[in-house]
Design a protein around this motif. Sequence first.
Motif, mmCIF file in Angstrom:
data_model
loop_
_atom_site.group_PDB
_atom_site.id
_atom_site.type_symbol
_atom_site.label_atom_id
_atom_site.label_comp_id
_atom_site.label_asym_id
_atom_site.label_seq_id
_atom_site.Cartn_x
_atom_site.Cartn_y
_atom_site.Cartn_z
ATOM 1 N N TYR A 1 1.123 -1.483 -0.173
ATOM 2 C CA TYR A 1 -0.022 -0.502 0.268
ATOM 3 C C TYR A 1 0.872 1.209 -0.130
ATOM 4 N N THR A 2 0.140 2.457 -0.463
ATOM 5 C CA THR A 2 0.615 3.787 -0.722
ATOM 6 C C THR A 2 -0.659 4.702 -0.094
ATOM 7 N N ARG A 3 0.273 6.379 -0.036
ATOM 8 C CA ARG A 3 -0.441 7.463 0.338
ATOM 9 C C ARG A 3 -1.395 7.260 -0.654
ATOM 10 N N PRO A 4 -3.252 8.020 -0.358
ATOM 11 C CA PRO A 4 -3.469 8.125 0.835
ATOM 12 C C PRO A 4 -3.921 7.156 1.924
ATOM 13 N N ALA A 5 -3.508 6.978 3.054
ATOM 14 C CA ALA A 5 -3.891 6.084 4.188
ATOM 15 C C ALA A 5 -5.136 5.551 4.356
ATOM 16 N N ASP A 6 -6.392 6.393 4.069
ATOM 17 C CA ASP A 6 -7.561 6.479 3.498
ATOM 18 C C ASP A 6 -8.124 7.003 2.020
ATOM 19 N N TRP A 7 -8.838 6.534 1.193
ATOM 20 C CA TRP A 7 -9.145 6.602 0.132
ATOM 21 C C TRP A 7 -10.297 6.550 0.038
ATOM 22 N N ASN A 8 -11.194 7.929 0.015
ATOM 23 C CA ASN A 8 -12.988 7.364 -0.517
ATOM 24 C C ASN A 8 -12.902 5.843 0.858
ATOM 25 N N GLY A 9 -12.716 6.352 2.040
ATOM 26 C CA GLY A 9 -13.598 5.496 3.300
ATOM 27 C C GLY A 9 -12.276 3.383 3.014
ATOM 28 N N HIS A 10 -11.466 3.638 1.989
ATOM 29 C CA HIS A 10 -10.824 2.150 1.841
ATOM 30 C C HIS A 10 -9.331 2.712 2.260
ATOM 31 N N LYS A 11 -9.891 1.852 3.784
ATOM 32 C CA LYS A 11 -8.119 2.175 4.335
ATOM 33 C C LYS A 11 -6.939 0.997 4.237
ATOM 34 N N ILE A 12 -5.901 1.473 4.353
ATOM 35 C CA ILE A 12 -5.098 0.542 4.857
ATOM 36 C C ILE A 12 -5.013 0.006 6.538
ATOM 37 N N PRO A 13 -4.765 -2.072 6.617
ATOM 38 C CA PRO A 13 -4.868 -2.091 7.219
ATOM 39 C C PRO A 13 -3.359 -1.109 8.806
#
Length: 224
Positions: A180-192
């Motif tokens: 994963y890379t930035r952003p950590a939160d994209w349209n509510g889809h977050k990285i672990p």
Amino acid sequence: MRFDIITVLPGLLDSPFAHSILQRAQKKGLAEIHVHNLRDYADGKQKSVDDYPYGGGSGMVMTIEPFAKCIEALKAERTYDEVIFMSPDGETLNQGMANQLSVKQNFIILCGHYKGIDQRIRDIFVTKEISVGDYVLSGGELPAAIVVDAVVRLIPGVLSDETSALSDSFQDGLLDAPVYTRPADWNGHKIPDILLSGNTPEIEKWRFEQAVERTRQRRPDLLE
């Protein structure tokens, strides 16, 4: 490291070697890639490199003389570790094979076309036959480019981050973990959350577990 590729269609290999990592490797002097037109070694006005197969049958077969002349001319200039023929009935290319080839220096790669090449070329000159999968392509040029790419990227100094190749899929017998890379939160889809923890040992543990699970789901044969 040097690759001499023999082909009847040299133009097919212009683009793969003129960009990205392979271009950078050549500019750094870490790899030499030379493409030889097989027709330059053919006799006659037409520069023919193929003929009808003995015994009848469909298709045309690449003749022995042009390949022999080119190979012998190259061998007169240097010693080669392998003379490779790209063939669907060769040993299937994998990461382990790429690793083994990456510690050698000089290669000749033969690209077949038409119905195939005279078996005597394979018997007399070829030391290794490589397939890129259980399917048939129009010629050996694209498979040859795949082999060169897989091997050259393993040469120390080619990649800007040399540890990157060591963590690729298949290097440790597993597929790679999700990245994963930035952003950590994209349209509510977050990285672990673990990837934001800063806890390196736990992150590495998570990556290993993810790699094992992905391999189990997609390539369970690798775990056998």
